[in-house]
Scaffold this motif. Sequence first.
Motif, PDB file in Angstrom:
ATOM      1  N   PHE A  64     -18.780   4.907  -0.267  1.00  0.00           N
ATOM      2  CA  PHE A  64     -20.095   4.356   0.057  1.00  0.00           C
ATOM      3  C   PHE A  64     -20.167   2.891  -0.379  1.00  0.00           C
ATOM      4  CE2 PHE A  64     -22.745   8.550  -0.004  1.00  0.00           C
ATOM      5  CZ  PHE A  64     -22.296   8.829   1.273  1.00  0.00           C
ATOM      6  N   LEU A  65     -19.708   2.632  -1.593  1.00  0.00           N
ATOM      7  CA  LEU A  65     -19.750   1.269  -2.115  1.00  0.00           C
ATOM      8  C   LEU A  65     -18.827   0.349  -1.333  1.00  0.00           C
ATOM      9  CD1 LEU A  65     -19.717   2.055  -5.949  1.00  0.00           C
ATOM     10  CD2 LEU A  65     -21.681   1.779  -4.428  1.00  0.00           C
ATOM     11  N   LEU A  66     -17.736   0.892  -0.860  1.00  0.00           N
ATOM     12  CA  LEU A  66     -16.796   0.110  -0.061  1.00  0.00           C
ATOM     13  C   LEU A  66     -17.457  -0.348   1.241  1.00  0.00           C
ATOM     14  CD1 LEU A  66     -13.740  -0.662  -0.345  1.00  0.00           C
ATOM     15  CD2 LEU A  66     -13.254   1.257   1.159  1.00  0.00           C
ATOM     16  N   TYR A  67     -18.154   0.560   1.915  1.00  0.00           N
ATOM     17  CA  TYR A  67     -18.855   0.203   3.149  1.00  0.00           C
ATOM     18  C   TYR A  67     -19.957  -0.807   2.888  1.00  0.00           C
ATOM     19  CZ  TYR A  67     -16.617   3.422   6.366  1.00  0.00           C
ATOM     20  OH  TYR A  67     -15.705   4.033   7.182  1.00  0.00           O
ATOM     21  N   ALA A  68     -20.594  -0.691   1.721  1.00  0.00           N
ATOM     22  CA  ALA A  68     -21.687  -1.609   1.406  1.00  0.00           C
ATOM     23  C   ALA A  68     -21.182  -2.977   0.968  1.00  0.00           C
ATOM     24  CB  ALA A  68     -22.556  -1.007   0.302  1.00  0.00           C
ATOM     25  N   GLY A  69     -19.849  -3.122   0.808  1.00  0.00           N
ATOM     26  CA  GLY A  69     -19.311  -4.384   0.348  1.00  0.00           C
ATOM     27  C   GLY A  69     -19.517  -4.606  -1.131  1.00  0.00           C
ATOM     28  N   ALA A  70     -19.877  -3.533  -1.857  1.00  0.00           N
ATOM     29  CA  ALA A  70     -20.145  -3.677  -3.284  1.00  0.00           C
ATOM     30  C   ALA A  70     -18.874  -3.702  -4.110  1.00  0.00           C
ATOM     31  CB  ALA A  70     -21.045  -2.538  -3.768  1.00  0.00           C
ATOM     32  N   VAL A  71     -17.770  -3.178  -3.575  1.00  0.00           N
ATOM     33  CA  VAL A  71     -16.472  -3.256  -4.240  1.00  0.00           C
ATOM     34  C   VAL A  71     -15.436  -3.664  -3.210  1.00  0.00           C
ATOM     35  CG1 VAL A  71     -16.984  -1.550  -6.022  1.00  0.00           C
ATOM     36  CG2 VAL A  71     -16.007  -0.795  -3.855  1.00  0.00           C
ATOM     37  N   GLY A  72     -14.382  -4.290  -3.668  1.00  0.00           N
ATOM     38  CA  GLY A  72     -13.343  -4.755  -2.761  1.00  0.00           C
ATOM     39  C   GLY A  72     -12.310  -3.710  -2.461  1.00  0.00           C
ATOM     40  N   GLU A  73     -12.160  -2.737  -3.361  1.00  0.00           N
ATOM     41  CA  GLU A  73     -11.212  -1.657  -3.124  1.00  0.00           C
ATOM     42  C   GLU A  73     -11.737  -0.421  -3.828  1.00  0.00           C
ATOM     43  OE1 GLU A  73      -7.461  -2.543  -4.850  1.00  0.00           O
ATOM     44  OE2 GLU A  73      -8.231  -2.659  -6.890  1.00  0.00           O
ATOM     45  N   ALA A  74     -11.368   0.739  -3.325  1.00  0.00           N
ATOM     46  CA  ALA A  74     -11.833   1.986  -3.919  1.00  0.00           C
ATOM     47  C   ALA A  74     -10.828   2.462  -4.946  1.00  0.00           C
ATOM     48  CB  ALA A  74     -12.023   3.051  -2.842  1.00  0.00           C
ATOM     49  N   GLY A  75     -11.322   2.852  -6.109  1.00  0.00           N
ATOM     50  CA  GLY A  75     -10.433   3.364  -7.145  1.00  0.00           C
ATOM     51  C   GLY A  75     -10.478   4.861  -7.176  1.00  0.00           C
ATOM     52  N   ALA A  76      -9.915   5.516  -6.185  1.00  0.00           N
ATOM     53  CA  ALA A  76      -9.959   6.968  -6.102  1.00  0.00           C
ATOM     54  C   ALA A  76      -9.308   7.593  -7.332  1.00  0.00           C
ATOM     55  CB  ALA A  76      -9.238   7.435  -4.840  1.00  0.00           C
ATOM     56  N   VAL A  77      -9.969   8.608  -7.866  1.00  0.00           N
ATOM     57  CA  VAL A  77      -9.472   9.270  -9.060  1.00  0.00           C
ATOM     58  C   VAL A  77      -8.534  10.388  -8.644  1.00  0.00           C
ATOM     59  CG1 VAL A  77     -10.102  10.534 -11.138  1.00  0.00           C
ATOM     60  CG2 VAL A  77     -11.572   8.724 -10.286  1.00  0.00           C
ATOM     61  N   LYS A  78      -7.242  10.199  -8.871  1.00  0.00           N
ATOM     62  CA  LYS A  78      -6.255  11.174  -8.425  1.00  0.00           C
ATOM     63  C   LYS A  78      -5.701  12.000  -9.582  1.00  0.00           C
ATOM     64  CE  LYS A  78      -4.793   8.237  -4.579  1.00  0.00           C
ATOM     65  NZ  LYS A  78      -3.673   7.489  -3.998  1.00  0.00           N
ATOM     66  N   SER A  79      -5.645  11.437 -10.773  1.00  0.00           N
ATOM     67  CA  SER A  79      -5.134  12.174 -11.920  1.00  0.00           C
ATOM     68  C   SER A  79      -5.554  11.457 -13.180  1.00  0.00           C
ATOM     69  CB  SER A  79      -3.599  12.251 -11.879  1.00  0.00           C
ATOM     70  OG  SER A  79      -3.043  10.983 -12.187  1.00  0.00           O
ATOM     71  N   ARG A  80      -5.311  12.077 -14.308  1.00  0.00           N
ATOM     72  CA  ARG A  80      -5.669  11.449 -15.577  1.00  0.00           C
ATOM     73  C   ARG A  80      -4.838  10.207 -15.836  1.00  0.00           C
ATOM     74  NH1 ARG A  80      -6.457  16.536 -19.769  1.00  0.00           N
ATOM     75  NH2 ARG A  80      -8.042  17.643 -18.583  1.00  0.00           N
ATOM     76  N   ARG A  81      -3.692  10.120 -15.221  1.00  0.00           N
ATOM     77  CA  ARG A  81      -2.806   8.996 -15.469  1.00  0.00           C
ATOM     78  C   ARG A  81      -3.013   7.859 -14.477  1.00  0.00           C
ATOM     79  NH1 ARG A  81       0.326  13.603 -16.168  1.00  0.00           N
ATOM     80  NH2 ARG A  81       1.163  13.889 -18.258  1.00  0.00           N
ATOM     81  N   VAL A  82      -3.994   8.003 -13.581  1.00  0.00           N
ATOM     82  CA  VAL A  82      -4.165   6.965 -12.570  1.00  0.00           C
ATOM     83  C   VAL A  82      -4.448   5.628 -13.235  1.00  0.00           C
ATOM     84  CG1 VAL A  82      -6.659   7.234 -12.231  1.00  0.00           C
ATOM     85  CG2 VAL A  82      -5.255   6.463 -10.356  1.00  0.00           C
ATOM     86  N   ALA A  83      -3.819   4.584 -12.734  1.00  0.00           N
ATOM     87  CA  ALA A  83      -3.947   3.275 -13.378  1.00  0.00           C
ATOM     88  C   ALA A  83      -5.251   2.600 -13.032  1.00  0.00           C
ATOM     89  CB  ALA A  83      -2.776   2.388 -12.970  1.00  0.00           C
ATOM     90  N   ARG A  84      -5.796   2.900 -11.857  1.00  0.00           N
ATOM     91  CA  ARG A  84      -7.002   2.224 -11.398  1.00  0.00           C
ATOM     92  C   ARG A  84      -8.180   3.178 -11.552  1.00  0.00           C
ATOM     93  NH1 ARG A  84      -5.571   0.744  -6.076  1.00  0.00           N
ATOM     94  NH2 ARG A  84      -6.428   2.725  -5.381  1.00  0.00           N
ATOM     95  N   ALA A  85      -9.065   2.889 -12.473  1.00  0.00           N
ATOM     96  CA  ALA A  85     -10.161   3.807 -12.773  1.00  0.00           C
ATOM     97  C   ALA A  85     -11.260   3.708 -11.735  1.00  0.00           C
ATOM     98  CB  ALA A  85     -10.739   3.488 -14.163  1.00  0.00           C
TER      99      ALA A  85
END
Length: 547
Positions: A43-64
């Motif tokens: 939703f935020l991506l479509y609104a232009g509120a963030v430049g990239e989505a930080g999808a949460v895939k695992s506890r070790r994901v580097a991008r929160a």
Amino acid sequence: MSSTPAPSASIATAAFTDAVGRRRTFAIISHPDAGKTTLTEKFLLYAGAVGEAGAVKSRRVARAARSDWMKLEQERGISVSSTVLHFAYGDWRFNLLDTPGHADFSEDTYRTLCAADAAVMVLDIAKGLEPQTLKLFQVCRDRGLPIVTFVNKCDRPGLPPLGLLDEITEQIGLQPVPITWPVADGSDFAGIVDRRTDELVRYDRTAHGARKGQEVVEPWATADPQGCPPDRWDAAKEELELLDMEERVLDQDAFLGGTQTPVFFGSALQNFGVRLLLEGFAELAPPPSASPVDEPADAGARPVAAPFAGQVFKVQANMNPRHRDRMAFLRVNSGTFERGMSATLARTGRTYQLKYAHQLFAADRNTVDLAVAGDIVGLVNAADLVPGDTLYTDDAVTFPPIPTFAPEKFVSVRTTDTKRYKQFRKGLVQLDEEGVIHVLRRPEFGDQEPILAGVGQLQFEVAEHRFEHEFGCPVRMQPLQWEVARRIDASAVDALRGQFKTMVVEDSQGNHMALFASSVALDKAERDHPDIAFEPLGTGLARRVAA
């Protein structure tokens, strides 16, 4: 970050009506791992509120995840605290209340739902309706919130979509009305059909990560499978024909009345079907409406056009470690909020100066000069405000109390570093003011070894993490035997001392409670003391009503 520019002066009547009509204040509810946080990010991506989505895939994901502001959330890859995300899309202005999906944080979620006008219910196509979703749905029903359903993860193998519709009908009693419909699933997933336009939005595995989706749209009647197995393509055609024969058509009044739910399909992770959901939700969901009141008793409801009034539904300390402040989340229920205005705190009757106000985007904040009914405002360093407080100007009003839950688990807590006792006490005060964890004290121990009471074990783990990382004092927690809590009058305290498997405690407001090791112990106390009222903790939810 994108934010909505606020007018510099009070809004005239026509402009106020238009501004309120473009507000959509909503929450997303789901079982853990159904994709709620990922959908929020898109939703935020479509609104232009963030430049990239930080999808949460695992506890070790580097991008929160962008919406998870707490360090523990980023480490574990879960949402454990409600956040507020304000963003614009087209002419719409959204206030998204991002809630934790974990059952241990039900109270935080339930309180946040008190500030919403509608909800998006996210289902995993492979799992359907799950226990936490059902629990949260019931709260939405009690609140009278219209619900839009999003069936997520269509790019993975899942349950038959017609079966999912039957499950929604049978388990929650809503009539599901598909607005979009999937063509196959898993590796055969070919796209979704928009039933309103009879167009196929084709799923392109090479373009799903694009910001606007780069969706290929074509007439469904003349579309060809292009790699989708013929039997699955034909099955989707038959399903759509069946839906047409059943005349599953959305009725706006039925949706707003809580008997129908529009259903959208897609994949949040692949950014597919999200645009249709966001635009469809904006068109269908209700704008802010009149709010029920407790006082004056004969008022019924406060219209959105009445003078300013709002309610605090959440208090959070240390959202930004650099500020070390205390934020009170206020929903504007009526009128216009202006930074610097004076309002009356209904609980005390005293004047409250609203100098420092922010519009929120997770941990980020922008100063807000003006907000209208439906908006969420963060009041900074708002000392003495607690969840449930009403602030108003002109006509006096008090909104119904925010619900509290009876605690089910109890631990004793003490600092392991006596030199950090001052920080320990400060942490107790802030946790107590936030209200999600109850801080209880035994008269003979005081603050030396208080009791924390909560709904689930994860609450204590978060509290332990916050003591060390936010308040600067390591602690040790010890599980206690208590299972049931009841509120009692101060006059009953002496009579219950020494009672079988019972402990008497009090909270920071001086309210007394009796803790019991089991329901059997409570039954015995009720038999031994028939003159004492053992009051269950918790309050009901108030419905928002039509203007």
